[in-house]
Write an enzyme that holds these catalytic residues in place. Sequence first.
Site, PDB file in Angstrom:
ATOM      1  N   ARG A   1      66.058 -52.481  60.714  1.00 22.19           N
ATOM      2  CA  ARG A   1      67.268 -52.585  59.875  1.00 22.19           C
ATOM      3  C   ARG A   1      67.088 -53.674  58.815  1.00 22.19           C
ATOM      4  NH1 ARG A   1      72.141 -53.143  63.914  1.00 22.19           N
ATOM      5  NH2 ARG A   1      73.435 -53.029  62.048  1.00 22.19           N
TER       6      ARG A   1
ATOM      7  N   GLN B   1      82.793 -57.042  57.921  1.00 16.61           N
ATOM      8  CA  GLN B   1      82.220 -56.725  59.223  1.00 16.61           C
ATOM      9  C   GLN B   1      80.713 -56.503  59.086  1.00 16.61           C
ATOM     10  OE1 GLN B   1      84.587 -53.608  61.485  1.00 16.61           O
ATOM     11  NE2 GLN B   1      85.622 -53.544  59.507  1.00 16.61           N
ATOM     12  N   ASN B   2      80.256 -56.376  57.844  1.00  9.02           N
ATOM     13  CA  ASN B   2      78.858 -56.023  57.594  1.00  9.02           C
ATOM     14  C   ASN B   2      77.949 -57.233  57.773  1.00  9.02           C
ATOM     15  OD1 ASN B   2      79.930 -53.557  56.934  1.00  9.02           O
ATOM     16  ND2 ASN B   2      79.866 -53.915  54.718  1.00  9.02           N
TER      17      ASN B   2
ATOM     18  N   HIS C   1      80.929 -60.741  61.655  1.00  2.77           N
ATOM     19  CA  HIS C   1      79.970 -60.327  62.698  1.00  2.77           C
ATOM     20  C   HIS C   1      78.582 -60.908  62.471  1.00  2.77           C
ATOM     21  CE1 HIS C   1      82.697 -56.563  63.394  1.00  2.77           C
ATOM     22  NE2 HIS C   1      83.190 -57.662  63.919  1.00  2.77           N
TER      23      HIS C   1
ATOM     24  N   CYS D   1      62.104 -69.156  71.346  1.00  3.87           N
ATOM     25  CA  CYS D   1      62.640 -70.431  70.850  1.00  3.87           C
ATOM     26  C   CYS D   1      61.782 -71.567  71.409  1.00  3.87           C
ATOM     27  CB  CYS D   1      64.088 -70.549  71.350  1.00  3.87           C
ATOM     28  SG  CYS D   1      64.874 -72.125  70.979  1.00  3.87           S
TER      29      CYS D   1
ATOM     30  N   CYS E   1      62.728 -73.754  73.218  1.00  2.00           N
ATOM     31  CA  CYS E   1      63.156 -74.022  74.609  1.00  2.00           C
ATOM     32  C   CYS E   1      62.631 -72.945  75.558  1.00  2.00           C
ATOM     33  CB  CYS E   1      64.689 -74.092  74.682  1.00  2.00           C
ATOM     34  SG  CYS E   1      65.506 -72.486  74.526  1.00  2.00           S
TER      35      CYS E   1
ATOM     36  N   GLY F   1      86.090 -49.072  53.251  1.00  2.00           N
ATOM     37  CA  GLY F   1      84.942 -48.518  53.967  1.00  2.00           C
ATOM     38  C   GLY F   1      84.842 -48.897  55.427  1.00  2.00           C
TER      39      GLY F   1
HETATM   40  C1  BV8 Z   1      85.562 -59.249  70.662  1.00  2.00           C
HETATM   41  C2  BV8 Z   1      77.257 -56.473  64.430  1.00  2.00           C
HETATM   42  C3  BV8 Z   1      86.546 -60.502  72.443  1.00  2.00           C
HETATM   43  C4  BV8 Z   1      76.079 -55.982  65.233  1.00  2.00           C
HETATM   44  C5  BV8 Z   1      79.205 -55.190  65.181  1.00  2.00           C
HETATM   45  C6  BV8 Z   1      90.662 -54.307  71.761  1.00  2.00           C
HETATM   46  C7  BV8 Z   1      90.809 -52.965  72.055  1.00  2.00           C
HETATM   47  C8  BV8 Z   1      89.701 -52.177  72.357  1.00  2.00           C
HETATM   48  C9  BV8 Z   1      88.421 -52.733  72.397  1.00  2.00           C
HETATM   49  C10 BV8 Z   1      88.284 -54.058  72.110  1.00  2.00           C
HETATM   50  C11 BV8 Z   1      89.386 -54.851  71.796  1.00  2.00           C
HETATM   51  N1  BV8 Z   1      88.917 -56.115  71.549  1.00  2.00           N
HETATM   52  C12 BV8 Z   1      87.595 -56.141  71.730  1.00  2.00           C
HETATM   53  C13 BV8 Z   1      87.165 -54.896  72.069  1.00  2.00           C
HETATM   54  C14 BV8 Z   1      85.791 -54.509  72.338  1.00  2.00           C
HETATM   55  C15 BV8 Z   1      85.029 -54.241  71.046  1.00  2.00           C
HETATM   56  C16 BV8 Z   1      85.576 -53.064  70.309  1.00  2.00           C
HETATM   57  O1  BV8 Z   1      86.341 -53.212  69.371  1.00  2.00           O
HETATM   58  N2  BV8 Z   1      85.133 -51.891  70.710  1.00  2.00           N
HETATM   59  C17 BV8 Z   1      85.503 -50.691  70.014  1.00  2.00           C
HETATM   60  C18 BV8 Z   1      84.319 -49.745  70.006  1.00  2.00           C
HETATM   61  C19 BV8 Z   1      86.727 -50.097  70.671  1.00  2.00           C
HETATM   62  N3  BV8 Z   1      85.053 -55.403  70.188  1.00  2.00           N
HETATM   63  C20 BV8 Z   1      84.204 -56.416  70.431  1.00  2.00           C
HETATM   64  O2  BV8 Z   1      83.456 -56.427  71.385  1.00  2.00           O
HETATM   65  C21 BV8 Z   1      84.231 -57.591  69.475  1.00  2.00           C
HETATM   66  N4  BV8 Z   1      84.358 -58.810  70.245  1.00  2.00           N
HETATM   67  O3  BV8 Z   1      86.592 -58.764  70.318  1.00  2.00           O
HETATM   68  O4  BV8 Z   1      85.457 -60.294  71.595  1.00  2.00           O
HETATM   69  C22 BV8 Z   1      86.620 -59.372  73.445  1.00  2.00           C
HETATM   70  C23 BV8 Z   1      85.467 -58.815  73.978  1.00  2.00           C
HETATM   71  C24 BV8 Z   1      85.585 -57.755  74.909  1.00  2.00           C
HETATM   72  C25 BV8 Z   1      86.839 -57.255  75.273  1.00  2.00           C
HETATM   73  C26 BV8 Z   1      87.996 -57.823  74.708  1.00  2.00           C
HETATM   74  C27 BV8 Z   1      87.874 -58.885  73.788  1.00  2.00           C
HETATM   75  C28 BV8 Z   1      82.926 -57.684  68.704  1.00  2.00           C
HETATM   76  C29 BV8 Z   1      82.799 -56.514  67.785  1.00  2.00           C
HETATM   77  C30 BV8 Z   1      81.592 -56.748  66.842  1.00  2.00           C
HETATM   78  C31 BV8 Z   1      80.443 -55.837  67.210  1.00  2.00           C
HETATM   79  N5  BV8 Z   1      79.370 -55.968  66.212  1.00  2.00           N
HETATM   80  N6  BV8 Z   1      78.238 -55.387  64.264  1.00  2.00           N
HETATM   81  C32 BV8 Z   1      75.277 -54.942  64.492  1.00  2.00           C
HETATM   82  O5  BV8 Z   1      75.751 -54.441  63.454  1.00  2.00           O
HETATM   83  O6  BV8 Z   1      74.169 -54.632  64.959  1.00  2.00           O
HETATM   84  S1  BV8 Z   1      80.269 -53.911  65.002  1.00  2.00           S
HETATM   85  C33 BV8 Z   1      79.676 -52.865  63.829  1.00  2.00           C
HETATM   86  O7  BV8 Z   1      80.329 -51.646  64.038  1.00  2.00           O
HETATM   87  C34 BV8 Z   1      80.030 -53.243  62.424  1.00  2.00           C
HETATM   88  O8  BV8 Z   1      79.938 -54.608  62.193  1.00  2.00           O
HETATM   89  C35 BV8 Z   1      81.433 -52.741  62.266  1.00  2.00           C
HETATM   90  O9  BV8 Z   1      82.361 -53.666  62.706  1.00  2.00           O
HETATM   91  C36 BV8 Z   1      81.446 -51.571  63.226  1.00  2.00           C
HETATM   92  C37 BV8 Z   1      81.353 -50.272  62.468  1.00  2.00           C
HETATM   93  O10 BV8 Z   1      82.591 -50.122  61.919  1.00  2.00           O
HETATM   94  P1  BV8 Z   1      82.714 -49.789  60.355  1.00  2.00           P
HETATM   95  O11 BV8 Z   1      82.188 -50.900  59.558  1.00  2.00           O
HETATM   96  O12 BV8 Z   1      84.103 -49.351  60.159  1.00  2.00           O
HETATM   97  O13 BV8 Z   1      81.726 -48.614  60.105  1.00  2.00           O
HETATM   98  P2  BV8 Z   1      81.911 -47.128  60.605  1.00  2.00           P
HETATM   99  O14 BV8 Z   1      80.582 -46.498  60.564  1.00  2.00           O
HETATM  100  O15 BV8 Z   1      82.704 -47.119  61.876  1.00  2.00           O
HETATM  101  O16 BV8 Z   1      82.858 -46.465  59.498  1.00  2.00           O
HETATM  102  C38 BV8 Z   1      82.429 -46.396  58.156  1.00  2.00           C
HETATM  103  C39 BV8 Z   1      83.650 -46.017  57.346  1.00  2.00           C
HETATM  104  O17 BV8 Z   1      83.270 -45.981  55.976  1.00  2.00           O
HETATM  105  C40 BV8 Z   1      84.195 -44.654  57.683  1.00  2.00           C
HETATM  106  O18 BV8 Z   1      85.615 -44.715  57.753  1.00  2.00           O
HETATM  107  C41 BV8 Z   1      83.762 -43.787  56.511  1.00  2.00           C
HETATM  108  O19 BV8 Z   1      84.709 -42.764  56.225  1.00  2.00           O
HETATM  109  C42 BV8 Z   1      83.725 -44.771  55.391  1.00  2.00           C
HETATM  110  N7  BV8 Z   1      82.792 -44.484  54.307  1.00  2.00           N
HETATM  111  C43 BV8 Z   1      81.592 -43.866  54.374  1.00  2.00           C
HETATM  112  N8  BV8 Z   1      81.032 -43.840  53.144  1.00  2.00           N
HETATM  113  C44 BV8 Z   1      81.887 -44.473  52.296  1.00  2.00           C
HETATM  114  C45 BV8 Z   1      83.017 -44.888  53.037  1.00  2.00           C
HETATM  115  N9  BV8 Z   1      84.050 -45.551  52.478  1.00  2.00           N
HETATM  116  C46 BV8 Z   1      83.980 -45.811  51.153  1.00  2.00           C
HETATM  117  N10 BV8 Z   1      82.926 -45.448  50.376  1.00  2.00           N
HETATM  118  C47 BV8 Z   1      81.876 -44.774  50.909  1.00  2.00           C
HETATM  119  N11 BV8 Z   1      80.852 -44.404  50.123  1.00  2.00           N
END
Ligand code: BV8
Length: 248
Positions: free
Chosen positions: A74, A105-106, A123, A151, A153, A190
């Site tokens: 990546r 989020q990116n 993130h 690391c 360590c 997005g």
């Molecule tokens: C946390 C880094 C405390 C790594 C990423 C509450 C309820 C339910 C679940 C949870 C909750 N709180 C926490 C959770 C768990 C979890 C979560 O949300 N799970 C989901 C699946 C339900 N969250 C976490 O774990 C977060 N931590 O809250 O800590 C906690 C922990 C556990 C339990 C409770 C509390 C940490 C989340 C961060 C994870 N890391 N990235 C890496 O990238 O390798 S997430 C990663 O995926 C991205 O960073 C981004 O956030 C996510 C993808 O989402 P999008 O960016 O929206 O991308 P996606 O592909 O989904 O959509 C693209 C969109 O673009 C589409 O709508 C499409 O139509 C549109 N699009 C496409 N082309 C275009 C466009 N728009 C415009 N123009 C275009 N050309």
Amino acid sequence: MQCTQEQLDEGARILKRSRSLAVSTGAGISKESGIPTFRDAQTGLWANYNPQELATPQGFSGNPKLVWEWYVERRRMISDVSPNPGHYALVDLEKEFDEFTLITQNIDNLHRKAGSKNIVELHGNILRFKCFDREHPIEQLPDDDRIPPRCHCGSMIRPDVVWFGEILPADAVMKAGRALETCETLLVVGTSGVVYPAAAFPAQAKACGARVIEVNTEISAITPLVDVYLQGPAGEVLPKLVETFRAL
Ligand code: BV8
């Protein structure tokens, strides 16, 4: 681009009435730069893996070499791509507001590369590293043939990104929270609105009295919440929105 000029006019009028603007971006803004979104199918070696399993501490502990090489791939992809007109439109927009915060989020560094200034990397950033066991900061990857490298360590080194199940950096959460409380308008670009806590931003901003504008090629989980939905690719819609704003 599917949104109409009337919708762009309405969005631009909302922006014109605002002194403070917060922007929240997801993978969709980088799609036109050539970076697949999380919703896009994984290709190549990772076609059979779920990113939500790879991007976890358990995924890394269970198969550190595979996860490390997923990020190497990546990073290589990211080093070959450039910001697109959507990123640059946000750089232009930042200059028009006294208070402007770009929450992303990116992890692809493209907003920084485009020249945005006040960025909150919710993130983390794929170009930064840290120690897996003790979070020692790693300024420079060591000359180490082991995969992943180690690391000083002795712990494995990992990308400095937030994995699923991990808490977000306190500083980023605080800055994002303050921007959502104080902004008069939140522009969401997005994102599918699935991953928390970013998915809750539009509701949080609305609860504090903000108007919400969304730019997305498709209806997302937050579209029902927004005041103006501008359907189309960010690389086309955002420059048009800035042009319409400037003509007011
Ligand atoms: C946390 C880094 C405390 C790594 C990423 C509450 C309820 C339910 C679940 C949870 C909750 N709180 C926490 C959770 C768990 C979890 C979560 O949300 N799970 C989901 C699946 C339900 N969250 C976490 O774990 C977060 N931590 O809250 O800590 C906690 C922990 C556990 C339990 C409770 C509390 C940490 C989340 C961060 C994870 N890391 N990235 C890496 O990238 O390798 S997430 C990663 O995926 C991205 O960073 C981004 O956030 C996510 C993808 O989402 P999008 O960016 O929206 O991308 P996606 O592909 O989904 O959509 C693209 C969109 O673009 C589409 O709508 C499409 O139509 C549109 N699009 C496409 N082309 C275009 C466009 N728009 C415009 N123009 C275009 N050309």
